[in-house]
Design an enzyme around this catalytic site. Sequence first.
Site, PDB file in Angstrom:
ATOM      1  N   ASP A   1      82.869  60.822  23.838  1.00 35.36           N
ATOM      2  CA  ASP A   1      82.892  61.426  22.949  1.00 35.36           C
ATOM      3  C   ASP A   1      82.362  62.976  23.518  1.00 35.36           C
ATOM      4  OD1 ASP A   1      82.079  63.226  20.890  1.00 35.36           O
ATOM      5  OD2 ASP A   1      81.062  61.571  19.781  1.00 35.36           O
TER       6      ASP A   1
ATOM      7  N   LYS B   1      77.302  56.057  19.719  1.00 37.45           N
ATOM      8  CA  LYS B   1      77.756  54.664  19.753  1.00 37.45           C
ATOM      9  C   LYS B   1      78.749  54.430  20.868  1.00 37.45           C
ATOM     10  CE  LYS B   1      76.609  51.274  17.502  1.00 37.45           C
ATOM     11  NZ  LYS B   1      75.571  50.403  18.206  1.00 37.45           N
TER      12      LYS B   1
ATOM     13  N   TYR C   1      68.855  56.793  21.684  1.00 39.53           N
ATOM     14  CA  TYR C   1      70.030  56.916  21.159  1.00 39.53           C
ATOM     15  C   TYR C   1      70.906  58.056  21.273  1.00 39.53           C
ATOM     16  CZ  TYR C   1      73.832  57.411  17.758  1.00 39.53           C
ATOM     17  OH  TYR C   1      75.089  57.564  17.169  1.00 39.53           O
TER      18      TYR C   1
HETATM   19  C1  F6R Z   1      77.732  57.002  14.488  1.00 39.80           C
HETATM   20  C2  F6R Z   1      78.067  58.535  14.518  1.00 39.80           C
HETATM   21  C3  F6R Z   1      77.353  59.071  13.371  1.00 39.80           C
HETATM   22  C4  F6R Z   1      75.988  59.871  13.546  1.00 39.80           C
HETATM   23  C5  F6R Z   1      75.470  60.671  12.527  1.00 39.80           C
HETATM   24  C6  F6R Z   1      74.183  61.570  12.643  1.00 39.80           C
HETATM   25  O1  F6R Z   1      78.420  56.407  15.587  1.00 39.80           O
HETATM   26  O2  F6R Z   1      78.420  59.138  15.434  1.00 39.80           O
HETATM   27  O3  F6R Z   1      76.907  58.456  12.245  1.00 39.80           O
HETATM   28  O4  F6R Z   1      74.966  59.153  14.159  1.00 39.80           O
HETATM   29  O5  F6R Z   1      76.464  61.638  11.935  1.00 39.80           O
HETATM   30  O6  F6R Z   1      74.616  62.297  13.718  1.00 39.80           O
HETATM   31  P1  F6R Z   1      73.446  63.464  14.330  1.00 39.80           P
HETATM   32  O7  F6R Z   1      72.083  62.630  14.728  1.00 39.80           O
HETATM   33  O8  F6R Z   1      74.304  63.960  15.616  1.00 39.80           O
HETATM   34  O9  F6R Z   1      73.168  64.489  13.004  1.00 39.80           O
HETATM   35 MG    MG Z   2      80.015  62.085  17.975  1.00 42.40          MG
HETATM   36 MG    MG Z   3      82.578  57.870  18.490  1.00 38.13          MG
END
Ligand code: F6R
Ligand code: MG
Ligand code: MG
Length: 366
Positions: A11, A231, A228
């Site tokens: 990603d 994923k 983190y």
């Molecule tokens: C799960 C994923 C999303 C983000 C969520 C929060 O794999 O990619 O659910 O975890 O949108 O994202 P941030 O922390 O980047 O605002």
């Molecule tokens: Mg992403």
């Molecule tokens: Mg992804």
Amino acid sequence: MPQTLSVIKADVGGYVGHSAMHEDVMDAGREATARAVQSGLLIDAHVSSCGDDMFLIMSHDRGENDEAIHKLAWDAFVAGTEAAKKLSLYGAGQDLLVDAFSGNIRGAGPGSAELELEERPSEPIIVLMGDKTSAGAFNLPFYKMFADPFNTAGLVISESLHDGFAFEVHDVKEHRKIVFNSPEELYDLLVFIGSPSRFAIKRVIARQTGEVAAVSSTDKLSLIAGRYVGKDDPAAVIRCQGAFPAVGEVLEPFTHAWIVEGFMRGSHYGPLMPVSRVQATPARFDGPPRVVALGFQLAQGKLVGPRDMFDDVSFDNVRQEANRVADHLRKHGPFEPHRLPLDELEYTTMPAVAAKMSSRWEAIGS
Ligand code: F6R
Ligand code: MG
Ligand code: MG
């Protein structure tokens, strides 16, 4: 000469949020792999996506863990990151965890699944691409494909599958591996792979021929980074027909909406929904988790395809089931078993909240 299929994914920026990919980022991947085909480094390549992940599907004759192939993938992701930055896409460069490439893509952030094979006169391949889920998400489908006679009729009625398969299982926390033989060690195998957050099936081997039947990425981003960063959205490559399960036996496990880790903030259980590429845009609560199956015929290393295998009405019921399961789980909001147990959360406020509240706890008198 044996060929290698390398599926390397990352990603490097989402559009919009974490829901899908922008064509400019895909173009960066396409240009990088097209140049490598032109120069003769690759035999062929196809660039695809599932949700906010770009998957480079590459065929070559340089074997697994080849530095030039991994460097090419790294450079493609760096180019994708630049394209994402130009458009201020979300999380540009998210999975590139090291500043510079140093010989192998493993441990650097991207996920990889690589399989070496002697091409048969006809070589059907399925590439699975997951988003909003984790490394162990393919444990149950792999078990069904390669060990469950209720799924794979060939295990019972085809002489070429009747000897069963061996499963190489990785312990993603302790960084060690083990091989189980099926069917005689099935119960031992299940003790481990039934806990997919820790034990992931890396490879499946046909016991009659010793050939690798399937391989999946088992990189666990949160553990690589120690925090983190997204994923680990897995990839897998599966050989089909003959000594391997038929295409229909490889796809059959996805007729149930198995519950996997992932979904919002990588911190919830949700149903794995098999979808076409067009539908691989997880938008509801950043989910539900998706899987796409691309089918190819190999022809002297050329990737003839892809066919979008879940773009088929026979998967309409499971998509409906996945939506029903998502509705049910979502009602639990911040409660388990929708939210992951405390030690599995990808995002947590627990240390900070626990520290803030620490002086307020009182012992309960007996
Ligand atoms: C799960 C994923 C999303 C983000 C969520 C929060 O794999 O990619 O659910 O975890 O949108 O994202 P941030 O922390 O980047 O605002
Ligand atoms: Mg992403
Ligand atoms: Mg992804």
